[in-house]
Design an enzyme around this catalytic site. Structure first.
Site, PDB file in Angstrom:
ATOM      1  N   ARG A 122      44.904  43.647  44.601  1.00  0.00           N
ATOM      2  CA  ARG A 122      45.757  44.198  46.324  1.00  0.00           C
ATOM      3  C   ARG A 122      46.665  43.884  46.574  1.00  0.00           C
ATOM      4  O   ARG A 122      47.748  42.777  46.571  1.00  0.00           O
ATOM      5  CB  ARG A 122      44.644  44.217  46.613  1.00  0.00           C
ATOM      6  N   LYS A 187      37.104  33.180  46.123  1.00  0.00           N
ATOM      7  CA  LYS A 187      36.959  34.296  45.402  1.00  0.00           C
ATOM      8  C   LYS A 187      36.688  33.888  44.277  1.00  0.00           C
ATOM      9  O   LYS A 187      37.474  33.290  43.297  1.00  0.00           O
ATOM     10  CB  LYS A 187      38.506  35.106  45.608  1.00  0.00           C
ATOM     11  N   ARG A 323      36.775  33.095  60.558  1.00  0.00           N
ATOM     12  CA  ARG A 323      37.923  32.504  62.178  1.00  0.00           C
ATOM     13  C   ARG A 323      36.457  31.371  61.696  1.00  0.00           C
ATOM     14  O   ARG A 323      35.577  31.394  61.925  1.00  0.00           O
ATOM     15  CB  ARG A 323      37.105  32.941  63.519  1.00  0.00           C
TER      16      ARG A 323
HETATM   17  C1  BTN Z   1      42.217  41.728  44.409  1.00  0.00           C
HETATM   18  O1  BTN Z   1      43.765  41.279  44.453  1.00  0.00           O
HETATM   19  O2  BTN Z   1      41.869  41.208  44.634  1.00  0.00           O
HETATM   20  C2  BTN Z   1      42.118  42.676  43.587  1.00  0.00           C
HETATM   21  C3  BTN Z   1      42.658  41.724  41.357  1.00  0.00           C
HETATM   22  C4  BTN Z   1      42.314  42.874  40.378  1.00  0.00           C
HETATM   23  C5  BTN Z   1      42.141  42.357  39.281  1.00  0.00           C
HETATM   24  C6  BTN Z   1      42.356  42.713  37.647  1.00  0.00           C
HETATM   25  S1  BTN Z   1      42.278  42.276  36.977  1.00  0.00           S
HETATM   26  C7  BTN Z   1      42.336  43.826  35.634  1.00  0.00           C
HETATM   27  C8  BTN Z   1      43.029  44.933  36.648  1.00  0.00           C
HETATM   28  N1  BTN Z   1      43.958  44.786  35.446  1.00  0.00           N
HETATM   29  C9  BTN Z   1      44.834  44.625  37.429  1.00  0.00           C
HETATM   30  O3  BTN Z   1      46.388  44.602  36.564  1.00  0.00           O
HETATM   31  N2  BTN Z   1      44.638  44.116  37.508  1.00  0.00           N
HETATM   32  C10 BTN Z   1      42.793  44.816  38.067  1.00  0.00           C
END
Ligand code: BTN
Length: 325
Positions: A122, A187, A323
């Protein structure tokens, strides 16, 4: 004869070392070709270790992604709904691939890859996609009622990911709004939802999911936030990637059908059960400003509710951090 990286990986084992000479004999290539391909596998992040004087071994057992095994894990109804299931060795991004196919796709399509050369997260971030153990998964689905009806979709996807993990015995996870999957405060999985089509008419969603099952230290070091993988969360007991992929498909297809028919309201309770921000002191970064308050759940559109004293604010989009107490 050329040597394929997948054939070489399949010839390696986590139980014992295999010598370069033995690999060359089995694959009918030169030792130099084996060595070159081993280096390429390592560059892609594969866990190939050199066992002093004895050859090569894997740091952990590898289970290749297998479309037939994934299909075997689906119930008949879900299998019928799936128009396409493709498994790639290496691709730029499974989501980019489905976006390319969006205009011609006839139904639900799923794409997986062993590694991505341009994995996307993202907010323009890169998604670390080393070879050899994680899940890089995308699903394309059409919706008739338009993008305007899809608010809350990414939260719904989050609940489906949590349910699929629970199906595989991983219960200790929750969601950080809007859809980061966290375990032990770090994460574990990320979700990227990309929409296309008409605002009030036919449209599609490409749902990209990355789940860390085995994250090598080098990849972990490149991530700009605390990350965790299932191997460390579950002391090495990692679920089968093919089974997890199948459970993801089953849970997503079902959740997306219910979402299309009933909207986010049908998921409010499920989301509340996974909500890691409720009651927490938050710092919200939105529209260039920082706001502090306490998480108070989400509204009927899936917007984050934050209480500031007696008033509340609803955020459709923001970066949120918890926080420290
Ligand atoms: C995030 O930033 O949290 C979202 C990550 C999403 C990753 C997945 S891996 C499969 C699909 N292909 C990508 O290029 N991105 C998503």
């Amino acid at each position: 004869m050329a040597i394929t990286p997948s054939a070489l990986l399949a010839a390696l084992s986590a139980d014992h070392a295999v010598s370069g000479a033995e690999l060359a004999r089995r694959l009918q290539v030169t030792r130099a070709a084996v060595w070159k391909q081993i280096e390429q596998l390592r560059e892609l992040g594969a866990p190939v270790e050199a066992a002093a004087g004895r050859g090569y071994r894997l740091a952990w057992p590898l289970e290749p992604l297998d479309a037939a095994r994934i299909r075997d894990g689906l119930d008949a109804a879900t299998r019928k709904r799936l128009a396409e299931l493709s498994v790639h060795w290496r691709i730029d991004s499974t989501s980019t691939e489905l976006l390319r196919r969006a205009s011609t796709a006839s139904g639900i399509e799923v794409c997986l890859a062993e590694t991505q050369s341009a994995g996307r997260g993202r907010r323009g971030r890169e998604w670390q996609s080393p070879l050899g153990g994680n899940l890089y998964f995308s699903l394309l689905r059409r919706f008739d009622a338009g993008m305007a009806q899809l608010s809350g979709l990414s939260l719904v996807v989050g609940t489906a990911v949590v349910a699929a993990l629970a199906d595989c015995g991983v219960a200790e996870v929750g969601l950080k709004w809007p859809n980061d999957v966290l375990a032990d405060g770090r994460k574990l999985a990320g979700i990227l939802v990309e929409l296309g089509g008409e605002f009030l008419g036919p449209c599609h969603a490409v749902i990209g999911i990355g789940i860390n099952l085995r994250l090598p230290a080098a990849a972990c070091a490149r991530i700009d936030q605390p990350a965790i993988d299932l191997a460390s969360l579950r002391r090495g007991k990692v679920p089968s990637r093919n089974v997890l992929a199948a459970r993801l498909i089953v849970r997503l297809v079902d959740a997306l059908d219910r979402f299309a028919a009933q909207g986010f309201a049908a998921f409010a309770e499920a989301y509340a059960r996974c909500d890691l921000l409720r009651g927490r002191d938050l710092r919200v970064f939105a529209a260039g400003a920082v706001h502090e308050g306490v998480g108070a759940g989400v509204d009927e559109r899936g917007a984050l509710i934050v209480r500031h004293g007696k008033s509340t604010t609803h955020y459709d989009s923001a970066e949120v951090s918890v926080r420290a107490a």
